[in-house]
Design a protein around this motif. Structure first.
Motif, short mmCIF file in Angstrom:
data_model
loop_
_atom_site.label_atom_id
_atom_site.label_comp_id
_atom_site.label_asym_id
_atom_site.label_seq_id
_atom_site.Cartn_x
_atom_site.Cartn_y
_atom_site.Cartn_z
N PRO A 54 0.82 -1.22 0.00
CA PRO A 54 0.00 0.00 0.00
C PRO A 54 0.86 1.27 0.00
N ASP A 55 1.45 1.59 -1.15
CA ASP A 55 2.26 2.79 -1.27
C ASP A 55 1.89 3.50 -2.56
N GLU A 56 2.69 4.45 -3.01
CA GLU A 56 2.33 5.25 -4.18
C GLU A 56 2.53 4.51 -5.50
N LEU A 57 3.20 3.39 -5.48
CA LEU A 57 3.34 2.61 -6.71
C LEU A 57 2.15 1.66 -6.90
N GLN A 58 1.48 1.31 -5.83
CA GLN A 58 0.37 0.35 -5.93
C GLN A 58 -0.71 0.77 -6.91
N PRO A 59 -1.18 2.04 -6.90
CA PRO A 59 -2.20 2.42 -7.88
C PRO A 59 -1.70 2.37 -9.32
N VAL A 60 -0.39 2.56 -9.53
CA VAL A 60 0.19 2.46 -10.87
C VAL A 60 0.13 1.01 -11.34
N ILE A 61 0.50 0.09 -10.46
CA ILE A 61 0.43 -1.33 -10.79
C ILE A 61 -1.01 -1.73 -11.09
N GLN A 62 -1.94 -1.27 -10.27
CA GLN A 62 -3.34 -1.62 -10.46
C GLN A 62 -3.88 -1.05 -11.77
N LYS A 63 -3.39 0.11 -12.17
CA LYS A 63 -3.85 0.73 -13.41
C LYS A 63 -3.45 -0.09 -14.63
N MET A 64 -2.36 -0.85 -14.51
CA MET A 64 -1.88 -1.66 -15.64
C MET A 64 -2.91 -2.68 -16.09
N PHE A 65 -3.81 -3.07 -15.20
CA PHE A 65 -4.81 -4.08 -15.56
C PHE A 65 -5.93 -3.51 -16.42
N SER A 66 -6.06 -2.18 -16.47
CA SER A 66 -7.18 -1.58 -17.20
C SER A 66 -6.74 -0.84 -18.46
N ILE A 67 -5.45 -0.91 -18.81
CA ILE A 67 -4.96 -0.24 -20.01
C ILE A 67 -4.81 -1.25 -21.15
N ASP A 68 -4.51 -0.73 -22.33
CA ASP A 68 -4.31 -1.60 -23.50
C ASP A 68 -2.83 -1.81 -23.82
N GLY A 69 -1.97 -0.92 -23.31
CA GLY A 69 -0.55 -1.06 -23.59
C GLY A 69 0.31 -0.43 -22.52
N LEU A 70 1.42 -1.10 -22.19
CA LEU A 70 2.36 -0.62 -21.17
C LEU A 70 3.70 -0.33 -21.83
N ILE A 71 4.35 0.74 -21.40
CA ILE A 71 5.63 1.14 -21.97
C ILE A 71 6.61 1.45 -20.84
N PHE A 72 7.81 0.89 -20.92
CA PHE A 72 8.89 1.24 -20.02
C PHE A 72 9.81 2.22 -20.73
N ALA A 73 10.19 3.30 -20.06
CA ALA A 73 11.12 4.27 -20.62
C ALA A 73 12.31 4.42 -19.69
N THR A 74 13.51 4.37 -20.25
CA THR A 74 14.70 4.39 -19.41
C THR A 74 15.92 4.94 -20.14
N PRO A 75 16.81 5.59 -19.42
CA PRO A 75 18.13 5.89 -19.99
C PRO A 75 18.99 4.64 -19.89
N ILE A 76 20.17 4.68 -20.51
CA ILE A 76 21.12 3.57 -20.40
C ILE A 76 22.08 3.88 -19.25
N TRP A 77 22.14 2.97 -18.29
CA TRP A 77 23.10 3.10 -17.20
C TRP A 77 24.01 1.88 -17.20
#
Length: 220
Positions: A54-77
């Motif tokens: 139960p933190d601020e990432l939980q609603p983001v994870i839950q939102k993934m179930f109701s979308i049509d596409g997920l995208i990860f964006a990252t720099p190269i480290w």
């Protein structure tokens, strides 16, 4: 359709090359008539864990179930994705464990893509890791749904022809494949994410009889 971008940049949005790419992709989706949200992970207060907390990432994870596409964006480290993207991967681990126990993949019928900011061969390694993770969770990874922008600095990124071309291909293929999966209703897939019934001879391990006059192929 709805898409979600998880921005894994380590720098503030106004200084981030990765976030600039996220904005370009978001605008591309919106021009095609679709919704797209960007979540900057560094702005959230959450725990690194393999459980749903139960933190601020939980609603983001839950939102993934109701979308049509997920995208990860990252720099190269150092040849890999950022720690923020890794933290999301680890937090989504419980979904993989649940799907194995339940015999159902909740992300089946959804598409996945990734955005990489930076130069060098690191982007290939990042694509491989992210695509493997997404595929194991049931996402479909359409062709050329990846961006690797070597341009640095907001002004250069926004005017870089190669980057612009990749963004156009990205949003087009993500939406086309998401719509195709939606029309096929594979989101209503059954056990282990199998969308359609397999032939009985396959599911029961029986040999498929050859048609009359058909010869067996020689094995080499």
């Amino acid at each position: 359709m709805k898409f979600l971008i998880c921005n894994g940049s380590l720098t503030p949005n106004e200084e981030s090359n990765t976030y600039t790419l996220c904005e370009m992709v978001k605008l591309g989706f919106e021009k095609l008539g679709h919704d797209c949200d960007i979540v900057t992970l560094r702005d959230l207060d959450y725990e690194g864990s393999t459980k749903d907390l139960p933190d601020e990432l939980q609603p983001v994870i839950q939102k993934m179930f109701s979308i049509d596409g997920l995208i990860f964006a990252t720099p190269i480290w150092w040849g890999g994705h950022s720690c923020y993207i890794q933290s999301v991967i680890e937090r989504m681990d419980f979904i993989d464990s649940w799907s194995i126990d339940a015999g159902y993949k909740p992300f089946y019928g959804k598409v996945f893509g990734d955005i990489v900011s930076g130069t060098g061969d690191g982007f290939q390694h990042i694509h491989g890791n992210c695509y493997n993770f997404a595929s194991m969770l049931g996402f479909t990874v359409p062709p050329t749904c990846n961006i690797e922008s070597a341009a640095q600095g907001r002004d250069k990124i926004l005017t870089d022809e190669e980057t612009i071309g990749m963004v156009k291909s990205f949003v087009t293929n993500m939406t086309v494949w998401a719509k195709a999966l939606q029309d096929a209703q594979v989101d209503k897939a059954g056990r282990h994410g199998v969308a359609f019934e397999l032939p009985e001879s396959i599911t029961e391990g029986k040999r498929i009889p050859r048609k009359k006059g058909q010869k067996a192929k020689n094995k080499k």
